[in-house]
Design an enzyme around this catalytic site. Structure first.
Site, PDB file in Angstrom:
ATOM      1  N   GLY A   1       2.783   2.591  -2.298  1.00  0.00           N
ATOM      2  CA  GLY A   1       3.225   3.036  -3.630  1.00  0.00           C
ATOM      3  C   GLY A   1       2.565   4.329  -4.109  1.00  0.00           C
ATOM      4  O   GLY A   1       1.449   4.669  -3.718  1.00  0.00           O
TER       5      GLY A   1
ATOM      6  N   CYS B   1      -0.617   3.545  -5.981  1.00  0.00           N
ATOM      7  CA  CYS B   1      -1.328   2.429  -5.362  1.00  0.00           C
ATOM      8  C   CYS B   1      -2.550   2.961  -4.615  1.00  0.00           C
ATOM      9  O   CYS B   1      -2.460   3.987  -3.949  1.00  0.00           O
ATOM     10  CB  CYS B   1      -0.353   1.776  -4.393  1.00  0.00           C
ATOM     11  SG  CYS B   1      -1.131   0.760  -3.191  1.00  0.00           S
TER      12      CYS B   1
ATOM     13  N   GLY C   1       0.744  -1.263   0.000  1.00  0.00           N
ATOM     14  CA  GLY C   1       0.000   0.000   0.000  1.00  0.00           C
ATOM     15  C   GLY C   1       0.770   1.306   0.000  1.00  0.00           C
ATOM     16  O   GLY C   1       0.133   2.355  -0.075  1.00  0.00           O
TER      17      GLY C   1
HETATM   18  P1  5GP Z   1       6.528   3.789  -5.775  1.00  0.00           P
HETATM   19  O1  5GP Z   1       8.022   3.668  -5.841  1.00  0.00           O
HETATM   20  O2  5GP Z   1       5.941   4.269  -7.065  1.00  0.00           O
HETATM   21  O3  5GP Z   1       6.045   4.527  -4.584  1.00  0.00           O
HETATM   22  O4  5GP Z   1       5.990   2.293  -5.559  1.00  0.00           O
HETATM   23  C1  5GP Z   1       6.278   1.247  -6.448  1.00  0.00           C
HETATM   24  C2  5GP Z   1       5.631  -0.015  -5.970  1.00  0.00           C
HETATM   25  O5  5GP Z   1       4.201   0.113  -5.901  1.00  0.00           O
HETATM   26  C3  5GP Z   1       5.830  -1.199  -6.903  1.00  0.00           C
HETATM   27  O6  5GP Z   1       7.115  -1.752  -6.830  1.00  0.00           O
HETATM   28  C4  5GP Z   1       4.726  -2.140  -6.453  1.00  0.00           C
HETATM   29  O7  5GP Z   1       5.091  -2.892  -5.319  1.00  0.00           O
HETATM   30  C5  5GP Z   1       3.616  -1.178  -6.048  1.00  0.00           C
HETATM   31  N1  5GP Z   1       2.560  -1.095  -7.080  1.00  0.00           N
HETATM   32  C6  5GP Z   1       2.698  -0.945  -8.412  1.00  0.00           C
HETATM   33  N2  5GP Z   1       1.502  -0.883  -9.028  1.00  0.00           N
HETATM   34  C7  5GP Z   1       0.581  -1.022  -8.065  1.00  0.00           C
HETATM   35  C8  5GP Z   1      -0.844  -1.067  -8.068  1.00  0.00           C
HETATM   36  O8  5GP Z   1      -1.524  -0.922  -9.081  1.00  0.00           O
HETATM   37  N3  5GP Z   1      -1.436  -1.264  -6.866  1.00  0.00           N
HETATM   38  C9  5GP Z   1      -0.708  -1.425  -5.706  1.00  0.00           C
HETATM   39  N4  5GP Z   1      -1.355  -1.665  -4.578  1.00  0.00           N
HETATM   40  N5  5GP Z   1       0.633  -1.348  -5.665  1.00  0.00           N
HETATM   41  C10 5GP Z   1       1.255  -1.166  -6.826  1.00  0.00           C
END
Ligand code: 5GP
Length: 381
Positions: free
Chosen positions: A191, A194, A189
């Site tokens: 991300g 996300c 959660g």
């Molecule tokens: P960020 O670096 O953009 O904050 O987070 C990346 C991470 O968000 C990814 O490696 C993956 O674990 C998570 N993530 C990617 N797409 C989704 C999504 O559609 N839903 C959720 N719950 N997590 C995601």
């Protein structure tokens, strides 16, 4: 029903306390790490096993616009790591793993847990024979089916490094390590794209889950990836300071040439004007007419891998029993990734210098987290 009253932390809840140090300059800080993995059994004949991973332990996430072949090549050259998206074809993957010089040491093949995923991996593995890292990831790493799947891949492939996730608690981190995983992907959660916490109410403050899962993993000789939630180089430093062995980034690496998305141009009216013409009028000696000034801004589309956008692109839409748990955004276009990496590694080196860590490896033991209400001044944001 239980309630945990302990305070749990996010990156935005803390700062790193500066300390006296003998470090002369941030140039002296070493950001590369070497790791030996817990369950991986390399095929070594007459070679001493020195280390399994050597490089800068920052990973590109297996997301569209981030986990591409081009990104992997560029990051690999800089010593960083990439988890590829799951959607490349067998042919593309075999060719990549057979031809890329950085693929074996700096790239993970990514897969889900269906029978199709297993047979696709078998085909690519057999065709390329140079895959060292495999990332088995699902949104919810708490199912018995996921644990059994990880165990079965471990049994079939003793000589691959298994990255598995996502989880957020020490019990499941240990369970995955005992079932054969080497590196546990931590984060539910946090991300940037996300929406799981909004859609389901499920999650765990990311810095606390990193601290707790790292502690649990290290006790068993395992490693963890802090996956998601980093918004700036300071957050990456906090993740390492909390004990993460690797940090995985999506949003911070989105919007670059290497991600391969289409550049979208939008035109905005600014608050400036330019003179259109001088009108000579008999009544008023001089009248100026002005035109508004417009400026162009460039963007690239970025979306969560369980968003509507991703499901439509790869699976022809969401299945009717599922809800989207990701959002779709436009991120500013940022050119080549190398500049962003340089900026990020500069921040990380500086963080190490402030707390007196000569090596990234020493960052946790040099860290005192200060809990705070607000981490920085937002007046010009
Ligand atoms: P960020 O670096 O953009 O904050 O987070 C990346 C991470 O968000 C990814 O490696 C993956 O674990 C998570 N993530 C990617 N797409 C989704 C999504 O559609 N839903 C959720 N719950 N997590 C995601």
């Amino acid at each position: 029903m239980n309630i945990e009253n302990d305070i749990k932390l996010d990156y935005s809840s803390v700062l790193l306390r500066p300390k006296r140090s003998t470090l002369g300059s941030r140039k002296e800080v070493k950001l590369t790490r070497r790791h030996i993995f817990r369950n991986y059994k390399p095929n070594l004949v007459n070679i001493q096993r020195e280390y399994d991973f050597g490089g800068v332990p920052i990973m590109a996430s297996n997301m569209d616009g981030v986990g591409t072949f081009t990104m992997a090549e560029e990051l690999g050259k800089l010593g960083l790591f990439t988890c590829l998206v799951k959607t490349y074809s067998i042919k593309e993957l075999v060719e990549f793993f057979n031809t890329s010089t950085i693929a074996r040491e700096h790239v993970a093949y990514s897969m889900g847990i269906t029978d199709n995923d297993a047979s696709k991996f078998r085909a690519v593995y057999a065709g390329s024979n140079s895959i060292k890292y495999v990332c088995i990831d699902v949104a919810n790493g708490y199912s018995e089916r996921f644990l059994n799947y990880v165990a079965s891949i471990r049994e079939e492939y003793p000589n691959v490094v298994i990255i598995a996730g996502n989880v957020v608690t020490s019990d499941q981190t240990q369970e995955l390590l005992l079932r054969g995983a080497d590196i546990i992907k931590v984060g539910i959660g946090p991300g940037s794209v996300c929406t799981t916490r909004i859609q389901t109410g499920v999650g765990y403050p990311q810095l606390s889950s990193v601290i707790e899962c790292a502690d649990a993993a290290h006790g068993l000789g395992g490693h963890i990836i802090a996956d998601g939630g980093c918004t700036c180089p300071g957050d990456v430093a906090k993740a390492f300071a909390g004990g993460a062995d690797f940090v995985m980034l999506g949003g911070m690496l989105a919007g670059h040439d290497e991600g391969g998305g289409e550049i979208i141009t939008k035109t905005y009216k600014t608050d400036q004007v330019k003179i259109k013409e001088e009108v000579v009028d008999t009544e008023y000696p001089k009248v100026l007419e002005y035109n508004p000034v417009y400026e162009e801004k460039h963007f690239i589309q970025f979306y969560g891998m369980s968003s509507d956008a991703a499901n439509t692109k790869h699976f022809g839409g969401l299945k009717d029993y599922r809800a989207s748990e990701g959002r779709e955004v436009l991120v500013p276009y940022r050119g080549p990734i190398a500049n962003t990496i340089q900026d990020m590694l500069g921040g990380l080196r500086s963080a190490c210098t402030y707390v007196g860590a000569e090596k990234l490896k020493h960052l946790p033991k040099c860290t005192t987290f200060i809990r705070c209400q607000d981490t920085h001044n937002r007046v010009y944001e």
